[in-house]
Design a protein around this motif. Structure first.
Motif, PDB file in Angstrom:
ATOM      1  N   ARG B  18      -2.190 -93.740 -11.725  1.00  0.00           N
ATOM      2  CA  ARG B  18      -2.281 -92.398 -11.148  1.00  0.00           C
ATOM      3  C   ARG B  18      -3.679 -91.837 -11.261  1.00  0.00           C
ATOM      4  NH1 ARG B  18       2.926 -89.343 -12.157  1.00  0.00           N
ATOM      5  NH2 ARG B  18       4.253 -90.272 -10.558  1.00  0.00           N
ATOM      6  N   GLU B  27       1.050 -92.082  -2.708  1.00  0.00           N
ATOM      7  CA  GLU B  27       2.491 -92.137  -2.420  1.00  0.00           C
ATOM      8  C   GLU B  27       2.949 -93.543  -2.049  1.00  0.00           C
ATOM      9  OE1 GLU B  27       3.650 -89.599   0.767  1.00  0.00           O
ATOM     10  OE2 GLU B  27       5.763 -90.122   0.599  1.00  0.00           O
ATOM     11  N   GLU B  28       2.267 -94.127  -1.056  1.00  0.00           N
ATOM     12  CA  GLU B  28       2.773 -95.413  -0.553  1.00  0.00           C
ATOM     13  C   GLU B  28       2.590 -96.518  -1.588  1.00  0.00           C
ATOM     14  OE1 GLU B  28      -0.245 -94.872   2.462  1.00  0.00           O
ATOM     15  OE2 GLU B  28      -0.692 -96.998   2.324  1.00  0.00           O
ATOM     16  N   GLU B  30       2.179 -96.324  -4.936  1.00  0.00           N
ATOM     17  CA  GLU B  30       3.035 -96.194  -6.113  1.00  0.00           C
ATOM     18  C   GLU B  30       4.464 -96.566  -5.773  1.00  0.00           C
ATOM     19  OE1 GLU B  30       3.569 -92.349  -7.876  1.00  0.00           O
ATOM     20  OE2 GLU B  30       3.139 -93.135  -9.884  1.00  0.00           O
ATOM     21  N   GLY B  31       4.863 -96.191  -4.512  1.00  0.00           N
ATOM     22  CA  GLY B  31       6.202 -96.551  -4.076  1.00  0.00           C
ATOM     23  C   GLY B  31       6.398 -98.056  -4.050  1.00  0.00           C
ATOM     24  N   ASP B  32       5.380 -98.737  -3.476  1.00  0.00           N
ATOM     25  CA  ASP B  32       5.482-100.199  -3.421  1.00  0.00           C
ATOM     26  C   ASP B  32       5.565-100.796  -4.830  1.00  0.00           C
ATOM     27  OD1 ASP B  32       3.602-101.318  -0.472  1.00  0.00           O
ATOM     28  OD2 ASP B  32       5.493-100.239  -0.728  1.00  0.00           O
ATOM     29  N   LEU B  34       6.637 -99.453  -7.514  1.00  0.00           N
ATOM     30  CA  LEU B  34       7.923 -99.136  -8.128  1.00  0.00           C
ATOM     31  C   LEU B  34       9.026-100.033  -7.586  1.00  0.00           C
ATOM     32  CD1 LEU B  34       9.230 -97.231 -10.123  1.00  0.00           C
ATOM     33  CD2 LEU B  34       9.739 -95.681  -8.250  1.00  0.00           C
ATOM     34  N   GLU B  35       9.031-100.162  -6.252  1.00  0.00           N
ATOM     35  CA  GLU B  35      10.081-100.954  -5.619  1.00  0.00           C
ATOM     36  C   GLU B  35      10.024-102.410  -6.095  1.00  0.00           C
ATOM     37  OE1 GLU B  35      10.171-100.451  -1.391  1.00  0.00           O
ATOM     38  OE2 GLU B  35      11.495-102.182  -1.122  1.00  0.00           O
ATOM     39  N   ASN B  36       8.782-102.911  -6.120  1.00  0.00           N
ATOM     40  CA  ASN B  36       8.586-104.264  -6.605  1.00  0.00           C
ATOM     41  C   ASN B  36       9.105-104.430  -8.035  1.00  0.00           C
ATOM     42  OD1 ASN B  36       7.684-106.611  -5.487  1.00  0.00           O
ATOM     43  ND2 ASN B  36       5.749-106.563  -6.578  1.00  0.00           N
ATOM     44  N   TYR B  39      12.811-104.536  -8.202  1.00  0.00           N
ATOM     45  CA  TYR B  39      13.291-105.834  -7.728  1.00  0.00           C
ATOM     46  C   TYR B  39      13.041-106.941  -8.766  1.00  0.00           C
ATOM     47  CZ  TYR B  39      13.893-109.837  -4.633  1.00  0.00           C
ATOM     48  OH  TYR B  39      14.308-111.004  -4.073  1.00  0.00           O
ATOM     49  N   TRP B  55      -0.106-106.158 -14.158  1.00  0.00           N
ATOM     50  CA  TRP B  55      -1.038-106.987 -13.431  1.00  0.00           C
ATOM     51  C   TRP B  55      -1.361-106.366 -12.074  1.00  0.00           C
ATOM     52  CZ3 TRP B  55      -4.757-109.986 -13.853  1.00  0.00           C
ATOM     53  CH2 TRP B  55      -5.098-110.979 -12.931  1.00  0.00           C
ATOM     54  N   ASN B  56      -0.315-105.923 -11.377  1.00  0.00           N
ATOM     55  CA  ASN B  56      -0.523-105.296 -10.079  1.00  0.00           C
ATOM     56  C   ASN B  56      -1.400-104.064 -10.174  1.00  0.00           C
ATOM     57  OD1 ASN B  56       0.725-106.939  -8.219  1.00  0.00           O
ATOM     58  ND2 ASN B  56       2.763-106.094  -8.624  1.00  0.00           N
ATOM     59  N   ARG B  59      -4.890-105.123 -10.584  1.00  0.00           N
ATOM     60  CA  ARG B  59      -5.440-105.737  -9.380  1.00  0.00           C
ATOM     61  C   ARG B  59      -5.689-104.738  -8.264  1.00  0.00           C
ATOM     62  NH1 ARG B  59      -4.040-111.487  -7.276  1.00  0.00           N
ATOM     63  NH2 ARG B  59      -5.894-110.800  -6.146  1.00  0.00           N
ATOM     64  N   PHE B  60      -4.895-103.691  -8.251  1.00  0.00           N
ATOM     65  CA  PHE B  60      -5.073-102.712  -7.186  1.00  0.00           C
ATOM     66  C   PHE B  60      -6.395-101.962  -7.282  1.00  0.00           C
ATOM     67  CE2 PHE B  60      -2.469-101.863  -3.717  1.00  0.00           C
ATOM     68  CZ  PHE B  60      -1.208-102.357  -3.953  1.00  0.00           C
ATOM     69  N   ASN B  62      -9.500-102.135  -6.828  1.00  0.00           N
ATOM     70  CA  ASN B  62     -10.599-102.911  -6.238  1.00  0.00           C
ATOM     71  C   ASN B  62     -11.210-102.159  -5.053  1.00  0.00           C
ATOM     72  OD1 ASN B  62      -9.473-103.681  -3.552  1.00  0.00           O
ATOM     73  ND2 ASN B  62      -7.898-104.614  -4.866  1.00  0.00           N
TER      74      ASN B  62
END
Lengths: 105, 884
Positions: B18, B27-28, B30-32, B34-36, B39, B55-56, B59-60, B62
């Motif tokens: 954040r 929004e998009e 953090e949503g991704d 979370l969804e990942n 799952y 890790w994500n 990596r984000f 960048n």
């Protein structure tokens, strides 16, 4: 023909986006890649690839559809454009031609 | 580390994400994530999911992410996020309304545009008139001398002349240290115009006075060529304006060229004068009270230094040192007369009192003063007001249709203030549109306007702070004030009520409408009456008998410095031309002004002194001009003493001096001490020696020696062929002098030019006011009828005839008209009365005009309001009632 090249990973992402249609976004593309090819990719390279594709004009994006799992946050859906399809087609034709040449040899 | 809640991602990673993630992507992305994560929990287990998540997140972080953020970031502030969509929405609603009911939209815009255009033009005109002579650098120190009073041996007279004696300027400069510099300007050429020739080109220039070289010290000129220090020093020099240069010389350089003129002059110059062009100046701004197309150096006039205190008519300007008290200086001037005036040389005049008038005040003084401009400003405001009223009427009338819209907006959460804002924006928007159309109209139409009204407005005036402020004020006035009532009214609807179909028509609204309509009708009545009266007066002027023939009479300028015999011969030759009925000559032109001078009349009560107009003529003049002799006889060659002792007077003089038996009365020029006297041999019928603005003056006439400056030629039949013959004769007798003539009615019409123009202006504004008010009335009545369609339908069914329905509906308006007419009439009475006072000869306020206007207004109201009622009444009542 545009002077933009399609990287191998980008091509993959583009194909998957085309396959998924209206349901293509970061998470689904990454998952589909894993399913179809067995490659485990994390979210971030997928997002990067999608962004690069959009810059090249092969996909277009928009924010849509919040769901409960995402805590009410919308997703950025990517749709393949006509240019995107053309680019994929180019690549395929070139590939095929080269394959033909190789099998003759 | 705290044990995390199952099912939610690691808190610290989330916080970190954040922190770095740009807001637009938050929004998009953090949503991704979370969804990942969710799952992953289900597919590979919590621990691995958490590791993946972390890790994500890492990596984000960048460069591409941030590039992406920049791309998606809208470069708009939060403020504009809300305002622009509102504009678009309002615009959409507005266009939709306009398309549905084009009539009302057009009425509104038309009314507003007309109002604004009028106001704009008046604004430009006012700016022009109020800013005369403001371009002079030294304007705060420039004053003009005017002659307030004349003191003779026996009387002190108020004269209020614009001119002063020719030698006064130089004496003032010499004796009074407060005066830094000065110059004189006076007409050296007859009628202040002359024809100039250069090589084979010639040009007629008017407004070309003789001026002292010091004019450049006082006034500000942009010299394009030539040196202001020397341009007008010395005789035979002339400077011209840039446009004059273009007209005469084309693209050639005027400097040093020699041009000639043979036009008659008022002084003792040669018949033909040569002048050297010694300077070219940028055209003077049009709003200069002393507008000159060219200037001739005063030293060209051989009599320059001989002008004495008895010769008035010189426009004299002074440049004062800073901070001079005008009144104190004024009081020092009469002393100059005491010092320098030689009573032997000038027996009548003792001294004169002068006023110093700052240059900024000059124009208004001579054109009727500020009051005239105030009237215009009032008209402008009136027109704007009426526009606003029409707008208010039309908008409130249409309110009902938009009630539903307002109701829904309120339901969706619009506050009252917001709605008011929306409607104000709408009205302001419309005003701005109307403004743009007006501006376009003005820009394209300004040339035609200048032509018709003899104005000199220019578009560049628009680029002025005052004007721009004026325009903004107009927009504010119309948009906000005009729109505020509808805004308040419209936003007051109750949402529930409107959705059910109720439209609130509070009694207040009806009253306001009544008041507004009354105001408009009063304005229309005022305007129509004024226009009618003005038209009557102008017509009166055109047709009034001036006491002399001016229709088939033209004047020629007799060249100066020709021997009397030659002039006499020429006259006879002209008389021989068949189409010429009569040829007379004089040193004045009837209908334009005459010279004034003091006389002493021997009445039964002793000698009385006064100023009279005086003129010299030949024996034939009265005949040529068809001026009657009411007593005694005219000049005649049978009486040789006529040349030195005979005088004619007019009826006014006889009346003023109480001469019951005027014949034989002795009159002396100057004052009683003059040993030489004339005897009255005849009384002449009064004729107007000036415009109808002036009262009739007492006049004296004497025989003049040839050549007198003006030849009056009366022609019969076709003037064209007579002109040809005249020109031929002229050419034979005066081959080197150009032939120029003017018909008397043209000369006279020039007196009334200003009045004609003003009349036209007023007419124009009247029409506009009328149209705007009419539009408002039309729109209002259209709406009101449409409201009562059902009522009309029912009445019809119950048996009412069309006419009774019409009567019912128009009755309200007709009563209003009646009430409104009264203030309109009163106002018109007052204002027109004031204007008429400008004329010594005028029509009286005409009752028939008033009656006609009132009847016309009634009819108009009736037709306007009745038409709608009529049309609705004709409808099939079933249709009206069907919309239930």
């Amino acid at each position: 023909m545009k002077g933009t090249n399609l990287g191998e990973f980008e091509e993959l992402v583009l194909l998957i986006t085309g396959i998924l249609g209206p349901n293509a976004y970061g998470v689904t593309v990454a998952r589909e890649i894993a399913e179809q090819t067995g490659r485990q990719v994390s979210l971030s390279p997928v997002h990067t690839a999608l962004y690069r594709l959009e810059e090249k004009g092969f996909v277009s994006s928009g924010l849509k559809g919040a769901t409960h799992e995402r805590g009410g946050r919308r997703k950025r859906i990517y749709l393949i454009t006509a240019e995107g399809r053309n680019a994929l087609n180019e690549v395929r034709m070139t590939r095929n031609r080269l394959w033909e040449l190789m099998s003759e040899a | 580390m705290k044990k995390p809640k199952p099912g939610s991602p690691p808190a610290w990673a989330r916080k970190f994400f954040r922190w770095y993630c740009p807001a637009v992507l938050l929004e998009e992305t953090e949503g991704d994530l979370l969804e990942n994560y969710e799952y992953d929990i289900r597919s590979i287990g919590l621990r691995k999911a958490r590791r993946r998540y972390i890790w994500n997140v890492i990596r984000f972080c960048n460069p591409t992410t941030f590039q992406k953020a920049r791309k998606y970031q809208p470069h708009r502030s939060a403020y504009s996020q809300t305002i622009f969509p509102m504009f678009r929405n309002n615009l959409r609603i507005f266009l939709r309304n306009a398309r549905l009911r084009p009539l009302y939209a057009i009425l509104n815009i038309l009314g507003l545009t007309l109002g604004i255009t009028t106001a704009l033009l008046i604004l430009l005109y006012l700016q022009f008139e109020l800013n005369f002579d403001q371009y002079h650098e030294k304007k705060d120190r420039i004053v003009k001398l005017n002659t307030e009073k004349i003191q003779t041996k026996s009387r002190l007279m108020d004269v209020d002349w614009e001119g002063v004696p020719g030698n006064l300027g130089p004496y003032i400069h010499k004796d009074l240290p407060e005066v830094e510099s000065f110059f004189r300007a006076y007409g050296m050429f007859e009628n202040d115009q002359a024809e100039f020739r250069w090589e084979d080109r010639k040009i007629l220039i008017d407004e070309v006075p003789a001026v002292d070289h010091r004019i450049f010290d006082v006034f500000t000129f942009q010299m394009l060529k030539g040196d202001p220090e020397s341009a007008l020093s010395g005789p035979g020099k002339m400077v011209i304006s840039a446009s004059t240069a273009r007209k005469l010389f084309g693209t050639a350089d005027p400097m040093g060229k020699i041009i000639m003129t043979a036009s008659p002059t008022t002084t003792a110059t040669d018949s033909v004068i040569s002048l050297v062009i010694s300077g070219v100046y940028e055209d003077m701004p049009r709003n200069s009270h002393l507008f000159m197309n060219a200037m001739v150096s005063a030293e060209t006039d051989p009599q320059l230094n001989e002008y004495y205190f008895n010769r008035f008519g010189f426009q004299t300007y002074l440049l004062l040192h800073p901070d001079v008290n005008l009144q104190a200086l004024e009081e020092k001037i009469p002393a100059i007369y005491d010092t320098y005036l030689d009573p032997e040389r000038e027996p009548v005049l003792v001294r004169a009192h002068h006023r110093l008038i700052p240059i900024g005040q000059l124009h208004l003084r001579s054109t009727g003063g500020r009051s005239y401009l105030e009237i215009f400003a009032a008209i402008g405001l009136l027109v704007l007001f009426i526009s606003a009223i029409s707008y208010v009427n039309i908008s409130t009338a249409r309110a009902g249709k938009r009630a539903v819209e307002v109701g829904i907006r309120k339901v969706l959460g619009s506050g009252r203030l917001q709605l008011i804002g929306q409607f104000l924006m709408e009205s302001t928007g419309m005003t701005v549109v109307a403004l743009s159309i007006s501006l376009a109209l003005v820009v394209y139409g300004i040339d035609i306007l200048n032509e018709t009204l003899d104005l000199h407005l220019s578009i560049s005036q628009l680029a002025n702070v005052e004007i721009i402020m004026g325009l903004l004020a107009i927009v504010a006035l119309l948009g906000i004030i005009g729109g505020s009532y509808p805004a308040f009214f419209l936003s007051s609807f109750h949402p529930a009520g409107t959705l059910k179909g109720m439209v609130a028509h509070p009694a207040g609204q009806k009253n306001i409408q009544k008041i507004l309509v009354t105001f408009q009708v009063a304005a229309v009545v005022f305007v129509l009456i004024s226009t009618g009266m003005i038209y009557l007066q102008l017509d009166f002027i055109r047709n009034k008998d001036l006491g002399f023939d001016h229709e088939m009479v033209l004047r020629l300028n007799m060249p100066s410095n020709i021997p009397g015999e030659k002039a006499g011969v020429f006259k006879h030759r002209l008389e021989e031309i068949p189409k010429v009925a009569s040829v007379g000559s004089a040193n004045f032109l009837p209908g334009t002004n005459m010279i004034q001078g003091p006389v002493s009349v021997e009445t039964s009560d002793g000698p009385v002194q006064a100023f009279t107009s005086r003129g010299r003529m030949d024996e034939v003049f009265l005949n040529t001009m068809s001026i009657q002799i009411t007593a005694g006889r005219g000049f005649s060659p049978d009486f040789p003493t006529d040349t030195t002792k005979a005088m004619l007077i007019n009826e006014t003089l006889a009346d003023q001096f109480g001469l019951i038996n005027p014949l034989g009365t002795k009159i002396r020029l100057g004052d009683h001490g003059n040993p030489h006297f004339y005897e009255v041999i005849g009384v002449v019928e009064d004729f107007h020696q000036g415009s109808l603005h002036e009262i009739l003056m007492p006049q004296i006439f004497m025989l003049g020696n040839h050549p007198l400056p003006y030849l009056l030629v009366k022609v019969s039949g076709d003037p064209k062929s007579a002109l040809n013959d005249l020109e031929k004769e002229w050419g034979e007798v005066f081959p080197s002098i150009p032939f120029s003539y003017e018909f008397m009615d043209e000369a006279i019409a020039r007196n009334y030019l200003t009045d004609q123009i003003r009349g036209r202006l007023f007419l124009g504004f009247s029409m506009l006011t009328f149209i705007i008010a009419f539009l408002g009335l039309f729109g209002l009545s259209a709406y009101l009828s449409s409201l009562r369609i059902k009522e009309i339908g029912i009445r019809k069914i119950l048996g009412a005839g069309s006419w009774s329905i019409i009567y019912l509906f128009t009755r309200k308006f007709l009563i209003l008209t009646f009430i409104a007419a009264i203030p309109g009439i009163l106002l018109a009475w007052y204002f027109v009365g004031e204007w008429l006072k400008n004329f010594a000869f005028r029509v009286e306020m005409n009752f028939w005009v008033v009656l006609l206007v009132v009847i016309f207004t009634f009819l108009l109201t009736f037709i306007t309001t009745g038409t709608h009622a009529f049309l609705t009444a004709r409808q099939n009542p079933a249709d009206a009632l069907r919309n239930e």
